[in-house]
Design a protein around this motif. Structure first.
Motif, PDB file in Angstrom:
ATOM      1  N   GLY A  46       8.167   4.110   4.983  1.00 17.78           N
ATOM      2  CA  GLY A  46       7.360   4.989   4.126  1.00 17.78           C
ATOM      3  C   GLY A  46       6.231   4.410   3.416  1.00 17.78           C
ATOM      4  O   GLY A  46       5.173   4.774   3.339  1.00 17.78           O
ATOM      5  N   ASP A  49       3.704   3.057   5.411  1.00 24.33           N
ATOM      6  CA  ASP A  49       2.823   3.886   6.221  1.00 24.33           C
ATOM      7  C   ASP A  49       1.779   4.519   5.126  1.00 24.33           C
ATOM      8  O   ASP A  49       0.758   4.720   5.495  1.00 24.33           O
ATOM      9  N   ARG A 132       5.000  12.393  -2.878  1.00 23.37           N
ATOM     10  CA  ARG A 132       5.964  12.883  -1.749  1.00 23.37           C
ATOM     11  C   ARG A 132       7.040  11.926  -1.750  1.00 23.37           C
ATOM     12  O   ARG A 132       8.113  12.490  -1.221  1.00 23.37           O
ATOM     13  N   PHE A 133       6.761  10.533  -1.742  1.00 24.66           N
ATOM     14  CA  PHE A 133       7.682   9.505  -1.373  1.00 24.66           C
ATOM     15  C   PHE A 133       8.828   9.517  -2.255  1.00 24.66           C
ATOM     16  O   PHE A 133       9.941   9.573  -2.238  1.00 24.66           O
ATOM     17  N   ALA A 136      11.267  12.499  -2.116  1.00 23.44           N
ATOM     18  CA  ALA A 136      12.265  12.000  -1.108  1.00 23.44           C
ATOM     19  C   ALA A 136      13.142  10.997  -1.688  1.00 23.44           C
ATOM     20  O   ALA A 136      14.422  10.815  -1.332  1.00 23.44           O
ATOM     21  N   ILE A 176      16.045   5.275   2.563  1.00 22.07           N
ATOM     22  CA  ILE A 176      14.761   6.039   2.469  1.00 22.07           C
ATOM     23  C   ILE A 176      14.009   5.881   3.816  1.00 22.07           C
ATOM     24  O   ILE A 176      13.387   6.649   4.064  1.00 22.07           O
ATOM     25  N   ASP A 177      14.433   5.013   4.382  1.00 20.81           N
ATOM     26  CA  ASP A 177      13.672   4.646   5.871  1.00 20.81           C
ATOM     27  C   ASP A 177      14.193   5.795   6.810  1.00 20.81           C
ATOM     28  O   ASP A 177      13.324   6.298   7.522  1.00 20.81           O
ATOM     29  N   ALA A 179      15.356   8.809   5.786  1.00 22.11           N
ATOM     30  CA  ALA A 179      14.984   9.936   5.280  1.00 22.11           C
ATOM     31  C   ALA A 179      13.615  10.530   5.367  1.00 22.11           C
ATOM     32  O   ALA A 179      13.040  11.573   5.696  1.00 22.11           O
ATOM     33  N   MET A 180      12.795   9.346   5.102  1.00 26.09           N
ATOM     34  CA  MET A 180      11.169   9.430   5.281  1.00 26.09           C
ATOM     35  C   MET A 180      10.599   8.238   5.923  1.00 26.09           C
ATOM     36  O   MET A 180       9.981   7.577   5.271  1.00 26.09           O
ATOM     37  N   THR A 182       7.819   8.185   7.553  1.00 27.13           N
ATOM     38  CA  THR A 182       6.289   8.311   7.643  1.00 27.13           C
ATOM     39  C   THR A 182       6.155   9.434   6.341  1.00 27.13           C
ATOM     40  O   THR A 182       7.128   9.900   5.972  1.00 27.13           O
ATOM     41  N   VAL A 183       4.945   9.120   5.935  1.00 29.07           N
ATOM     42  CA  VAL A 183       4.499   9.956   4.556  1.00 29.07           C
ATOM     43  C   VAL A 183       3.245  10.570   5.160  1.00 29.07           C
ATOM     44  O   VAL A 183       2.401   9.968   5.489  1.00 29.07           O
ATOM     45  N   GLU A 184       3.141  12.020   4.881  1.00 28.08           N
ATOM     46  CA  GLU A 184       1.943  12.665   4.860  1.00 28.08           C
ATOM     47  C   GLU A 184       1.008  12.398   3.859  1.00 28.08           C
ATOM     48  O   GLU A 184       1.270  12.456   2.590  1.00 28.08           O
TER      49      GLU A 184
END
Length: 207
Positions: A46, A49, A132-133, A136, A176-177, A179-180, A182-184
């Motif tokens: 994330g 990204d 956002r990161f 999460a 965390i990889d 769970a997320m 990629t991040v918007e």
């Protein structure tokens, strides 16, 4: 970053709020684990990204600013060549030339304001993405604390010394990889009111 110093300092401040500690921890008996927040931001899927997407947005902003920057450079070089051997009095006496010089100065000033606003919008974009990161990340940190039975989680920068056995950074990155990955990342824009307030702040700092 090329045009802007959109460093991650503000992101690191936000990140620190996600570091958790068990509420009933007794300091004298606490079990401590350590994470490397810089590594999490740099090495997690994330985080990478975010860095990639923010870089793409910065490139877009640069491409938007470049035509005006090039035009200003050309106009400035032309005016400099034409006025190289003229005194200020002579320039002022030439109404057409004086008007052109004044218009150039105003155009350059507006470009500088636009560049500052673009930098502020890029930083806002980066902050929103990291927020956002972190949202999460918080339950991930809590999960690691629970799994390890720790009462305290510290960032490596807060520890004078720590053993590798208490470093749970890789566990956090793995979770965390999952769970997320990629991040918007949405390009942020300032409202007219926000732009005016920002420019006023910039002006006050320069005084």
């Amino acid at each position: 970053m090329k045009l802007f110093n959109a460093a991650l300092a503000s992101a690191a401040v936000l990140f620190s709020t996600a570091i958790v500690a068990a509420p009933d921890a007794a300091a004298q008996n606490s079990e401590v684990v350590v994470i490397d927040q810089a590594r999490i931001m740099r090495d997690s899927a994330g985080g990478q990204d975010i860095i990639r997407k923010v870089g793409q947005i910065e490139t877009t902003i640069q491409s938007e600013l470049t035509p005006e920057a090039n035009a200003l450079q050309q106009q400035g070089e032309s005016l400099e060549a034409r006025t190289a051997n003229m005194s200020m009095e002579a320039i002022g006496a030439d109404e057409a030339l004086r008007t052109e010089v004044e218009a150039y100065a105003q155009r350059a000033q507006q470009f500088n304001r636009n560049r500052q606003i673009a930098g502020a919008e890029l930083q806002a974009t980066e902050r929103a993405a990291w927020a956002r990161f972190y949202q999460a990340l918080e339950p991930v940190l809590e999960q690691v604390v629970t799994e390890t039975g720790a009462n305290v989680m510290l960032d490596a920068s807060q520890a004078v010394w720590s053993s590798e056995s208490v470093d749970v950074t890789q566990s956090v990155i793995t979770k965390i990889d999952a769970a997320m990955p990629t991040v918007e990342v949405t390009r942020q824009t300032l409202t007219a009111e926000q732009r005016q307030r920002f420019l006023q702040q910039q002006q006050q700092q320069q005084q």
